[in-house]
Enzyme design. Structure first.
Site, PDB file in Angstrom:
ATOM      1  N   PHE A 104      23.974  25.046 -62.449  1.00 49.28           N
ATOM      2  CA  PHE A 104      23.372  26.333 -62.784  1.00 49.28           C
ATOM      3  C   PHE A 104      24.350  27.492 -62.646  1.00 49.28           C
ATOM      4  O   PHE A 104      24.146  28.561 -63.222  1.00 49.28           O
ATOM      5  CB  PHE A 104      22.139  26.576 -61.902  1.00 49.28           C
ATOM      6  CG  PHE A 104      22.407  27.112 -60.526  1.00 49.28           C
ATOM      7  CD1 PHE A 104      22.256  28.461 -60.242  1.00 49.28           C
ATOM      8  CD2 PHE A 104      22.796  26.269 -59.495  1.00 49.28           C
ATOM      9  CE1 PHE A 104      22.481  28.963 -58.970  1.00 49.28           C
ATOM     10  CE2 PHE A 104      23.032  26.757 -58.231  1.00 49.28           C
ATOM     11  CZ  PHE A 104      22.873  28.106 -57.959  1.00 49.28           C
ATOM     12  N   LYS A 105      25.439  27.290 -61.919  1.00 45.61           N
ATOM     13  CA  LYS A 105      26.412  28.376 -61.757  1.00 45.61           C
ATOM     14  C   LYS A 105      27.011  28.798 -63.101  1.00 45.61           C
ATOM     15  O   LYS A 105      27.484  29.925 -63.248  1.00 45.61           O
ATOM     16  CB  LYS A 105      27.517  27.946 -60.797  1.00 45.61           C
ATOM     17  CG  LYS A 105      27.024  27.447 -59.437  1.00 45.61           C
ATOM     18  CD  LYS A 105      26.272  28.502 -58.672  1.00 45.61           C
ATOM     19  CE  LYS A 105      25.692  27.979 -57.373  1.00 45.61           C
ATOM     20  NZ  LYS A 105      26.669  27.691 -56.344  1.00 45.61           N
ATOM     21  N   ASP A 106      26.990  27.903 -64.090  1.00 37.52           N
ATOM     22  CA  ASP A 106      27.501  28.260 -65.417  1.00 37.52           C
ATOM     23  C   ASP A 106      26.711  29.403 -66.053  1.00 37.52           C
ATOM     24  O   ASP A 106      27.262  30.161 -66.864  1.00 37.52           O
ATOM     25  CB  ASP A 106      27.441  27.057 -66.361  1.00 37.52           C
ATOM     26  CG  ASP A 106      28.448  25.982 -66.003  1.00 37.52           C
ATOM     27  OD1 ASP A 106      29.567  26.317 -65.591  1.00 37.52           O
ATOM     28  OD2 ASP A 106      28.099  24.783 -66.136  1.00 37.52           O
ATOM     29  N   LEU A 156      28.558  32.307 -64.394  1.00 37.06           N
ATOM     30  CA  LEU A 156      30.019  32.318 -64.365  1.00 37.06           C
ATOM     31  C   LEU A 156      30.659  32.134 -65.732  1.00 37.06           C
ATOM     32  O   LEU A 156      31.878  32.290 -65.866  1.00 37.06           O
ATOM     33  CB  LEU A 156      30.530  31.279 -63.370  1.00 37.06           C
ATOM     34  CG  LEU A 156      30.420  31.769 -61.927  1.00 37.06           C
ATOM     35  CD1 LEU A 156      30.608  30.631 -60.937  1.00 37.06           C
ATOM     36  CD2 LEU A 156      31.418  32.880 -61.652  1.00 37.06           C
ATOM     37  N   THR A 210      29.904  26.259 -57.465  1.00 36.33           N
ATOM     38  CA  THR A 210      30.475  27.554 -57.834  1.00 36.33           C
ATOM     39  C   THR A 210      31.955  27.428 -58.157  1.00 36.33           C
ATOM     40  O   THR A 210      32.458  28.068 -59.091  1.00 36.33           O
ATOM     41  CB  THR A 210      30.271  28.581 -56.706  1.00 36.33           C
ATOM     42  OG1 THR A 210      28.888  28.890 -56.603  1.00 36.33           O
ATOM     43  CG2 THR A 210      31.035  29.870 -56.985  1.00 36.33           C
TER      44      THR A 210
END
Length: 502
Positions: A110-112, A115, A145
């Site tokens: 989900f960090k995509d 980011l 992350t």
């Protein structure tokens, strides 16, 4: 819109907050107000693409960016980068339980969602503020992350990205994703400690006058890609609105009908974005905070006391193996009626004594919005097995924690509100643990992550993600290590940056 520090100082624009990452007083930047979204916009969002929804929400916060600038950043972030046309699709388990899949980006986590966008927002912020120095991004990661930041900032002109990860504290795939990253501005360093050590060290680097001065002398200015940076947090607000709009579009709820969101979290950024969405007017009934065996957040919501005087456990959901939840500070700011001096006192107590208490009145206020629960490794394994058996749906260990906590919450409260489980990673990122759940530990005992990915492929008829297949042949490019003290971490950063220059 202005941005303030949670500890009482600073007043900056959105672009300045994104460039700095963290306030000079050590606090986190928060918006001066929560812009409101009405029913008309929610209804219009039904027919919008994810990109269009993102532009609507982000424009409300990023007021010193033009709408065209926001749209250009969003387009660059999401076009052609995700393997699903809806970017963040909903999968219905039942008419009451839906999975928000946030793992369709380039690093399968989900960090995509944030980011892939942050580097574009940051480059734009550089131009707006006349910043010509290199933006040196420092990141502490509990697993996801790090790779997402490396991928987002890889070869972005005028930036460098240095990631610290806990040695032996991430999955095999997570480690390989980071240590095989190429690019002329990426750096990966293993810390002899856990994630809290890495995160504490990175924060200390921001507060180290000698380190900051050395970076300045070399033409660099520090910033962060962790969720302490508001530029990381604000894109995450979007997918709560997007999920609600999809439920409306699919006829699963009526306009104005509240829903629950269940979020597996360690550093509290993901669920905090849901709280911000709620403050903006999104009809959210409860935000359910799901923890693994490191259940410091569960105990905080139950007692109003945050204490790190506890054992630290390594679990099969390593991205949640965290005792110091940085983004909770932003929620505390709201609980303290935006009294930065009180938040500063609590943070000093946490640093000096290892605990603080918000008091019973504030605990009751938090309990009116948040529920919390936890699941240990055995319960997590059982949930993966049960969901796959009943629905033929494969969950990673973090999502399974949330699913188990939702199951417990419903049993204890009788609340059958339509609920969305926020799924944070692909099960293939944790293939050894997931395949062991389905096949038994003996069957996978001597297999690596790639062989276990093949097992999942054969069992579930799901394709092994291309990102995993490519790792088989990629060489390890980053082998740096350091101790967890500030001096060692500072030296490791400087050595890595100077090495790339040579």
């Amino acid at each position: 819109m202005s941005y303030f520090s949670t500890r009482g100082g600073a007043c900056v624009t959105a672009s300045q907050a994104i460039l700095a990452g963290i306030a000079e007083d050590g606090g986190l930047y928060v918006p001066s107000m929560f812009p409101q979204v009405n029913d008309e916009l929610l209804r219009r969002m039904e027919d919008m693409t994810y990109e269009q929804r993102a532009v609507e929400i982000l424009s409300l916060y990023l007021e010193d960016y033009t709408r065209d600038e926001v749209a250009a950043c969003v387009h660059a972030a999401y076009t052609g980068k995700f393997d699903h046309p809806e970017i963040a699709p909903l999968h219905a388990l039942t008419d009451k339980t839906h999975i928000l899949e946030l793992f369709h980006g380039p690093t399968l986590a989900f960090k995509d969602m944030a980011l892939q966008l942050l580097p574009h927002l940051m480059k734009c912020a550089q131009e707006k503020n006349g910043e010509t120095r290199e933006i040196a991004i420092l990141v502490a990661t509990s697993g996801d992350t790090g790779k997402a930041a490396l991928e987002g900032f890889r070869n972005v002109a005028g930036t460098s990205c240095t990631v610290f990860y806990p040695m032996d504290g991430v999955s095999e795939i997570q480690q390989l994703q980071m240590t095989t990253t190429d690019g002329n501005n990426t750096h990966v360093i293993a810390v002899h400690g856990n994630f809290d050590d890495a995160q504490t060290g990175v924060k200390a680097l921001f507060g180290s006058e000698s380190f900051v001065e050395k970076m300045r002398e070399e033409g660099r200015v520090l910033s962060s890609a962790n969720s302490i940076n508001f530029g990381r947090l604000v894109p995450q607000i979007v997918y709560y609105f997007s999920a609600y709009a999809d439920l409306l579009r699919d006829g699963q709820i009526a306009l104005g009908e509240p829903v629950n969101f269940v979020v597996p979290t360690g550093n509290f950024g993901d669920i905090l974005a849901g709280y911000y969405a709620r403050c903006m007017g999104l009809p959210v009934a409860r935000l359910i905070c799901a923890s693994n065996r490191n259940d410091v957040l569960t105990e905080f919501f139950a007692s109003g006391i945050y204490s790190i005087h506890r054992l630290f456990y390594k679990t099969i959901s390593p991205s949640m193996d965290i005792l110091v939840s940085s983004n909770l500070e932003r929620l505390l700011y709201e609980a303290a009626d935006r009294d930065g001096s009180l938040v500063k006192t609590w943070m000093e107590l946490l640093h000096d004594c290892g605990s603080y208490s918000v008091g019973e009145q504030r605990r009751e206020w938090l309990a009116s919005i948040f529920a919390a629960g936890c699941a240990d490794d055995a319960e997590t394994r059982q949930e993966i097995r049960a969901i796959f058996s009943e629905y033929e749906y494969l969950m990673d260990p973090h999502t399974a924690v949330a699913s188990k906590v939702l199951r417990d919450y419903r049993r204890e409260t009788g609340d059958d509100t339509v609920s969305v489980i926020v799924s944070t990673a692909s099960p293939f990122k944790f293939a050894p643990d997931v395949s062991a759940v389905l096949q038994g530990q003996t069957a996978v005992r001597h297999l690596d992550a790639f062989a276990c990915s093949d097992i999942l492929h054969n069992l579930c008829r799901l394709p092994v993600p291309q990102q995993i297949l490519e790792l088989r042949e990629k060489p390890v490019l980053h082998e740096a290590q350091c101790d967890k003290d500030t001096e060692s971490m500072a030296e490791a950063v400087l050595t890595s940056l100077r090495g790339k220059e040579e």
